[in-house]
Design a protein around this motif. Structure first.
Motif, PDB file in Angstrom:
ATOM      1  N   ASP A   8      -2.146  11.437  -2.765  1.00 40.40           N
ATOM      2  CA  ASP A   8      -3.560  11.087  -2.596  1.00 40.40           C
ATOM      3  C   ASP A   8      -3.755  10.017  -1.516  1.00 40.40           C
ATOM      4  OD1 ASP A   8      -4.104  12.822  -4.689  1.00 40.40           O
ATOM      5  OD2 ASP A   8      -4.164  11.231  -6.195  1.00 40.40           O
ATOM      6  N   ASP A   9      -2.708   9.241  -1.240  1.00 42.27           N
ATOM      7  CA  ASP A   9      -2.781   8.153  -0.258  1.00 42.27           C
ATOM      8  C   ASP A   9      -2.519   8.615   1.175  1.00 42.27           C
ATOM      9  OD1 ASP A   9      -3.246   6.314  -2.335  1.00 42.27           O
ATOM     10  OD2 ASP A   9      -1.092   6.051  -2.664  1.00 42.27           O
ATOM     11  N   SER A  31       1.553   8.034  -3.613  1.00 42.83           N
ATOM     12  CA  SER A  31       0.992   9.275  -4.135  1.00 42.83           C
ATOM     13  C   SER A  31       0.486  10.112  -2.966  1.00 42.83           C
ATOM     14  CB  SER A  31      -0.160   8.956  -5.084  1.00 42.83           C
ATOM     15  OG  SER A  31      -0.961  10.087  -5.310  1.00 42.83           O
ATOM     16  N   VAL A  83       4.375   7.376   0.958  1.00 41.83           N
ATOM     17  CA  VAL A  83       3.245   6.884   0.175  1.00 41.83           C
ATOM     18  C   VAL A  83       3.570   6.945  -1.312  1.00 41.83           C
ATOM     19  CG1 VAL A  83       1.519   7.490   1.920  1.00 41.83           C
ATOM     20  CG2 VAL A  83       2.126   9.151   0.169  1.00 41.83           C
ATOM     21  N   ASP A  89       0.804  -1.228   0.000  1.00 41.47           N
ATOM     22  CA  ASP A  89       0.000   0.000   0.000  1.00 41.47           C
ATOM     23  C   ASP A  89       0.836   1.277   0.000  1.00 41.47           C
ATOM     24  OD1 ASP A  89      -2.495  -1.386   0.168  1.00 41.47           O
ATOM     25  OD2 ASP A  89      -2.084  -1.752   2.285  1.00 41.47           O
ATOM     26  N   VAL A  90       2.142   1.135   0.208  1.00 43.07           N
ATOM     27  CA  VAL A  90       3.005   2.312   0.304  1.00 43.07           C
ATOM     28  C   VAL A  90       4.293   2.072  -0.479  1.00 43.07           C
ATOM     29  CG1 VAL A  90       2.085   3.047   2.541  1.00 43.07           C
ATOM     30  CG2 VAL A  90       4.026   1.498   2.473  1.00 43.07           C
ATOM     31  N   LYS A 105       4.934  13.456   0.519  1.00 48.03           N
ATOM     32  CA  LYS A 105       4.604  12.034   0.449  1.00 48.03           C
ATOM     33  C   LYS A 105       5.063  11.266   1.685  1.00 48.03           C
ATOM     34  CE  LYS A 105       5.839  10.029  -3.322  1.00 48.03           C
ATOM     35  NZ  LYS A 105       6.406   9.544  -4.578  1.00 48.03           N
ATOM     36  N   LYS A 107      -5.635   8.432   3.540  1.00 48.77           N
ATOM     37  CA  LYS A 107      -6.021   7.054   3.867  1.00 48.77           C
ATOM     38  C   LYS A 107      -5.115   6.482   4.960  1.00 48.77           C
ATOM     39  CE  LYS A 107      -5.643   2.443   1.971  1.00 48.77           C
ATOM     40  NZ  LYS A 107      -5.104   1.670   0.870  1.00 48.77           N
TER      41      LYS A 107
END
Length: 156
Positions: A94-95, A92, A90, A67-68, A135, A98
């Motif tokens: 965007d993550d 992106s 991360v 996920d990362v 990030k 989350k």
């Protein structure tokens, strides 16, 4: 000064402020994980805390290396010890939201668990640190996290 000229200047200033804040929010994203993680790791007592594998990471935070981009998770062997450190890069920006939500959820669960029977550990959890920059995410529960946070920010 005419009203139209005033609005042109105002819009230019607001645009400049917006661009500057966007660039500041992404600062550090050009650094490698190694450049960011290494100085932070130097601030942690690795005789007491241990670097964990992906299985522990998934169990504790509900996400794993898939996920990362890069991740290091350090914690104690003892279930009665809450000190830990998580460094995440991360894939992106965007993550980021989350992953930070998963971290906060875990902290709240641990607070409820330790609240009534381990007041010292509960106090450490109350003062957890979560820092996001570009990030990169730093999460730590530590006796004096100031050195860790300082190293993280300086590395970026």
């Amino acid at each position: 000064m005419s009203r139209q000229r005033f609005f042109e200047i105002l819009c230019t200033v607001l645009l400049a402020v917006f661009i500057a804040s966007m660039l500041a929010g992404n600062a550090g994203s050009s650094k490698t994980a190694e450049q960011v993680f290494e100085p932070v790791m130097e601030q942690v007592d690795l005789e007491v805390l241990k670097v964990r594998n992906d299985k522990v990471l998934v169990k504790e935070f509900s996400f794993g290396e898939k996920d990362v981009e890069n991740v290091i998770y350090i914690s104690s062997d003892s279930v009665m010890e809450v000190r830990e450190l998580l460094l995440v890069e991360v894939k992106s920006t965007d993550d980021v939201q989350k992953i930070t939500e998963l971290i906060r959820s875990r902290v709240e669960s641990k607070k409820a668990l330790f609240k009534n029977y381990a007041p010292e550990q509960s106090a450490l959890l109350e003062n957890y640190v979560l820092v996001k920059k570009g990030k990169f995410i730093l999460y730590t529960v530590y006796d004096s996290p100031e050195k860790i946070v300082k190293a993280f920010k300086k590395a970026l």
